[in-house]
Design a protein around this motif. Structure first.
Motif, PDB file in Angstrom:
ATOM      1  N   MET A  23      45.998 -41.182 -41.811  1.00 43.41           N
ATOM      2  CA  MET A  23      45.117 -41.948 -42.818  1.00 43.41           C
ATOM      3  C   MET A  23      43.730 -41.635 -42.901  1.00 43.41           C
ATOM      4  SD  MET A  23      47.372 -45.504 -41.640  1.00 43.41           S
ATOM      5  CE  MET A  23      46.929 -45.082 -39.639  1.00 43.41           C
ATOM      6  N   THR A  24      43.093 -41.956 -44.027  1.00 46.87           N
ATOM      7  CA  THR A  24      41.830 -42.035 -44.412  1.00 46.87           C
ATOM      8  C   THR A  24      41.209 -43.228 -45.030  1.00 46.87           C
ATOM      9  OG1 THR A  24      41.750 -39.588 -44.314  1.00 46.87           O
ATOM     10  CG2 THR A  24      40.087 -40.693 -45.296  1.00 46.87           C
ATOM     11  N   PHE A  25      40.588 -43.955 -44.660  1.00 51.92           N
ATOM     12  CA  PHE A  25      40.209 -44.995 -45.452  1.00 51.92           C
ATOM     13  C   PHE A  25      38.478 -45.469 -45.284  1.00 51.92           C
ATOM     14  CE2 PHE A  25      39.494 -49.835 -45.119  1.00 51.92           C
ATOM     15  CZ  PHE A  25      39.533 -50.079 -46.306  1.00 51.92           C
ATOM     16  N   THR A  26      38.022 -45.165 -46.574  1.00 54.60           N
ATOM     17  CA  THR A  26      36.463 -45.145 -46.527  1.00 54.60           C
ATOM     18  C   THR A  26      36.269 -46.431 -47.443  1.00 54.60           C
ATOM     19  OG1 THR A  26      36.477 -42.772 -46.726  1.00 54.60           O
ATOM     20  CG2 THR A  26      34.489 -43.962 -47.470  1.00 54.60           C
ATOM     21  N   PRO A  27      35.746 -47.552 -46.773  1.00 58.32           N
ATOM     22  CA  PRO A  27      35.714 -48.811 -47.452  1.00 58.32           C
ATOM     23  C   PRO A  27      34.199 -49.097 -48.143  1.00 58.32           C
ATOM     24  CG  PRO A  27      35.617 -49.284 -44.817  1.00 58.32           C
ATOM     25  CD  PRO A  27      35.777 -47.698 -45.254  1.00 58.32           C
ATOM     26  N   THR A  28      34.073 -49.752 -49.248  1.00 59.34           N
ATOM     27  CA  THR A  28      33.160 -50.289 -49.791  1.00 59.34           C
ATOM     28  C   THR A  28      32.802 -51.672 -49.398  1.00 59.34           C
ATOM     29  OG1 THR A  28      34.040 -51.078 -51.917  1.00 59.34           O
ATOM     30  CG2 THR A  28      33.774 -48.809 -51.978  1.00 59.34           C
ATOM     31  N   GLN A  29      31.548 -51.968 -49.727  1.00 61.80           N
ATOM     32  CA  GLN A  29      30.833 -53.434 -49.264  1.00 61.80           C
ATOM     33  C   GLN A  29      31.764 -54.218 -49.816  1.00 61.80           C
ATOM     34  OE1 GLN A  29      26.926 -53.887 -50.215  1.00 61.80           O
ATOM     35  NE2 GLN A  29      26.877 -55.881 -49.242  1.00 61.80           N
ATOM     36  N   ALA A  30      32.491 -54.112 -50.973  1.00 67.20           N
ATOM     37  CA  ALA A  30      33.192 -55.181 -51.818  1.00 67.20           C
ATOM     38  C   ALA A  30      34.612 -55.231 -50.986  1.00 67.20           C
ATOM     39  CB  ALA A  30      33.467 -54.679 -53.259  1.00 67.20           C
ATOM     40  N   GLN A  31      34.977 -54.374 -50.035  1.00 67.90           N
ATOM     41  CA  GLN A  31      36.060 -54.541 -49.234  1.00 67.90           C
ATOM     42  C   GLN A  31      35.970 -55.076 -47.791  1.00 67.90           C
ATOM     43  OE1 GLN A  31      37.062 -50.213 -50.025  1.00 67.90           O
ATOM     44  NE2 GLN A  31      39.230 -50.959 -50.598  1.00 67.90           N
ATOM     45  N   VAL A  32      34.817 -55.707 -47.473  1.00 68.26           N
ATOM     46  CA  VAL A  32      34.465 -56.415 -46.331  1.00 68.26           C
ATOM     47  C   VAL A  32      35.652 -57.404 -46.105  1.00 68.26           C
ATOM     48  CG1 VAL A  32      33.079 -57.909 -45.028  1.00 68.26           C
ATOM     49  CG2 VAL A  32      31.990 -56.031 -46.280  1.00 68.26           C
ATOM     50  N   GLY A  33      36.389 -57.457 -44.900  1.00 67.97           N
ATOM     51  CA  GLY A  33      37.307 -58.424 -44.549  1.00 67.97           C
ATOM     52  C   GLY A  33      38.435 -57.642 -43.976  1.00 67.97           C
ATOM     53  N   SER A  34      39.588 -58.444 -44.021  1.00 69.66           N
ATOM     54  CA  SER A  34      40.866 -57.777 -43.307  1.00 69.66           C
ATOM     55  C   SER A  34      41.786 -57.337 -44.408  1.00 69.66           C
ATOM     56  CB  SER A  34      41.420 -58.935 -42.566  1.00 69.66           C
ATOM     57  OG  SER A  34      40.791 -59.411 -41.530  1.00 69.66           O
ATOM     58  N   HIS A  35      42.297 -56.161 -43.857  1.00 70.09           N
ATOM     59  CA  HIS A  35      43.371 -55.675 -44.841  1.00 70.09           C
ATOM     60  C   HIS A  35      44.451 -55.084 -44.215  1.00 70.09           C
ATOM     61  CE1 HIS A  35      40.116 -55.310 -47.845  1.00 70.09           C
ATOM     62  NE2 HIS A  35      39.638 -54.803 -47.044  1.00 70.09           N
ATOM     63  N   THR A  36      45.828 -55.421 -44.582  1.00 70.74           N
ATOM     64  CA  THR A  36      47.164 -55.104 -43.906  1.00 70.74           C
ATOM     65  C   THR A  36      47.874 -53.829 -44.412  1.00 70.74           C
ATOM     66  OG1 THR A  36      47.389 -57.650 -43.590  1.00 70.74           O
ATOM     67  CG2 THR A  36      49.537 -56.169 -43.080  1.00 70.74           C
TER      68      THR A  36
END
Length: 70
Positions: A23-36
């Protein structure tokens, strides 16, 4: 695997025993928080056995940069 439409997330899975997922995940500032991310594994038995697991990704804001002094 169900990512529920998570942006900036990609994966490659390989069937087998054991199965693997890269898996690869490059979050942005808009994605702050929890993700399932939801995983389901099913065997070839009769009847088939199923196992479900959730992976919770927590995205925080980066720490503020240290002030630069000259």
């Amino acid at each position: 695997m169900n990512t529920f439409g998570l942006a900036n997330f990609s994966y490659v899975s390989t069937d087998g025993n054991p199965s693997t997922v890269a898996m690869t995940f490059t979050p942005t500032q808009a994605q702050v928080g929890s993700h399932t991310i939801h995983f389901t594994a099913t065997d070839n038995g009769v009847p088939p056995m199923v196992t479900d697991r959730d992976l919770i990704l927590c995205v925080d804001l980066p720490s503020p940069a240290e002030p630069t002094t000259w």
